[in-house]
Design an enzyme around this catalytic site. Structure first.
Site, PDB file in Angstrom:
ATOM      1  N   ASP A 192       0.837  -1.202   0.000  1.00 61.19           N
ATOM      2  CA  ASP A 192       0.000   0.000   0.000  1.00 61.19           C
ATOM      3  C   ASP A 192       0.874   1.254   0.000  1.00 61.19           C
ATOM      4  O   ASP A 192       2.064   1.211   0.357  1.00 61.19           O
ATOM      5  CB  ASP A 192      -0.934   0.017   1.221  1.00 61.19           C
ATOM      6  CG  ASP A 192      -0.204  -0.130   2.551  1.00 61.19           C
ATOM      7  OD1 ASP A 192       0.798  -0.882   2.610  1.00 61.19           O
ATOM      8  OD2 ASP A 192      -0.612   0.510   3.535  1.00 61.19           O
ATOM      9  N   GLU A 211      -0.065  -1.503   5.605  1.00 60.66           N
ATOM     10  CA  GLU A 211       0.978  -1.084   6.553  1.00 60.66           C
ATOM     11  C   GLU A 211       0.760   0.348   7.021  1.00 60.66           C
ATOM     12  O   GLU A 211       1.024   0.683   8.172  1.00 60.66           O
ATOM     13  CB  GLU A 211       2.368  -1.214   5.910  1.00 60.66           C
ATOM     14  CG  GLU A 211       3.528  -1.044   6.887  1.00 60.66           C
ATOM     15  CD  GLU A 211       3.943   0.383   7.162  1.00 60.66           C
ATOM     16  OE1 GLU A 211       4.551   0.627   8.222  1.00 60.66           O
ATOM     17  OE2 GLU A 211       3.651   1.274   6.351  1.00 60.66           O
TER      18      GLU A 211
HETATM   19 ZN   LIG Z   1       6.573   2.398   4.393  1.00 58.29          ZN
END
Ligand SMILES: [Zn+2]
Length: 385
Positions: free
Chosen positions: A74, A139
């Protein structure tokens, strides 16, 4: 040495940057990487989190030890795209720099991991142990991809972990944890000329924030690597009309944790404050919507020593080894590991470029890291015989 040409390496990064995996849509990155790996005979598995979100896992080699190599798929939002000089989702090369959202954080790191894995496989460079690619979703917000990998047991047999977050100028082996806590106070609206008919949601929340700040000085232990815990109320909202008694008020806190003052201690602390401000009329909720523990390792291991050696060989510099304030997926991947675990954050790009307008990575650094990883990972595993 990598067998991919410069153009191929850049094309693959360009393809990754063009996939808009902005806090979602990692499935498309998974499918792209799965296809790329399968062209070289490497099997991979997509582990679904939702229809559009997933992790990807792939392995080469046999037996133990297992080296985990990890990157998130992401990226954060491009923000106001008008502020960008170049299209954030079209990799653009200017003066030796590659511009685009995720060019530094961390599609270049992810690409370098995948390309090196293919090179190691195609050239038969690994003679001992196993490399497991752990590509994660989510994340940048709460780390659901890393949590899923941990919960499904993918970390159990992992002996060492490299996360290729942007850190070409330093090798990180420890970092603070992070938490986001929302405190919501519910009241009852009424006309401000008749407050007895309502209940002001702001008043107990002001007390809550005040008491939380006041009591924070008891979190005074210092970690030798990570320093102190940090807590700040960063958002406060309440009321919507000046002559109405406010029905709702919310405050949000960001907390940076250390092993001596960990996430659980802050959850207890907030519950304690809640008891202190509670009356018969108050209605306060605490929602810990993000919680990632600190990562503490000693940095005394072969992985970090070899990483420094590889830096000297490929980057022509002796990289410092440090702790960092920012969190990574290691928070959730390493929850069951102790301080002797071998963990490093090491990859192309610099953290100062992360989340910026006109984010970029040095082209040479990206290309070099493919060669560096191709040498580093088998050297680590083959040498552990
Ligand atoms: Zn990162």
């Amino acid at each position: 040495m990598s067998k991919f040409t410069k153009q191929e390496k850049i094309q693959i990064l360009e393809n990754l940057v063009s996939i808009k995996s902005v806090n979602d849509n990692e499935m498309e990155v998974c499918k792209y990487l799965q296809n790329l790996l399968s062209e070289h005979g490497i099997k991979s598995e997509i582990i679904k989190i939702s229809d559009s979100r997933a992790n990807l896992v792939a392995e080469i080699g046999e037996g133990a030890p297992v080296l985990g190599i990890s990157g998130h798929m992401d990226v954060v939002s491009a923000g106001d795209e008008n502020k960008w000089t170049y299209d954030p989702f079209k990799l653009t090369e200017v003066d030796g720099k590659l511009y685009g959202r995720g060019s530094a954080d961390m599609k270049s790191g992810l690409a370098a991991l995948v390309l090196s894995m293919i090179d190691i496989h195609d050239q038969g460079l690994l003679t001992h142990g196993k490399i497991r690619l752990l590509a994660t979703a989510g994340e940048e917000i709460v780390g659901e991809g890393a949590k899923a990998f941990h919960d499904k047991g993918y970390m159990k047999d992992v002996d060492a972990l490299v996360i290729a977050e942007p850190s070409q100028d330093r090798i990180i082996y420890a970092h603070k944890g992070s938490m986001d806590i929302r405190v919501t106070s519910h009241g009852k609206a009424s006309h401000s000329s008749m407050p007895q008919l309502g209940f002001n949601a702001i008043s107990p929340l002001v007390k809550f924030v005040y008491k939380a700040d006041e009591g924070f000085n008891k979190f005074n232990k210092n970690n030798d690597l990570l320093g102190n815990a940090i807590m700040n109320a960063t958002i406060f909202n309440g009321g919507n009309q000046v002559n109405s008694i406010p029905e709702h008020a919310t405050s949000e806190f960001n907390i940076r944790t250390i092993p001596e003052h960990d996430n659980d201690q802050f959850i207890s602390y907030f519950n304690e404050i809640l008891k202190q401000v509670a009356t018969e009329e108050t209605d306060i909720e605490i929602d810990t919507y993000m919680s990632r523990p600190p990562v503490y390792t000693t940095g005394q291991n072969k992985l970090i020593a070899l990483a420094v050696e590889m830096g000297e060989k490929y980057l022509n510099t002796t990289l410092p080894t440090e702790a960092s304030p920012g969190v990574t997926d290691a928070s959730d991947l390493l929850v069951d590991k102790d301080e002797n675990f071998s963990f490093i954050m090491y990859g192309p790009g610099t953290v100062s470029q992360a989340h910026q307008v006109d984010e970029h990575v040095d082209k040479e650094a990206y290309l070099t890291f493919v060669d560096l990883f191709t040498d580093f990972f088998p050297a680590y595993l083959n040498g552990s015989k």
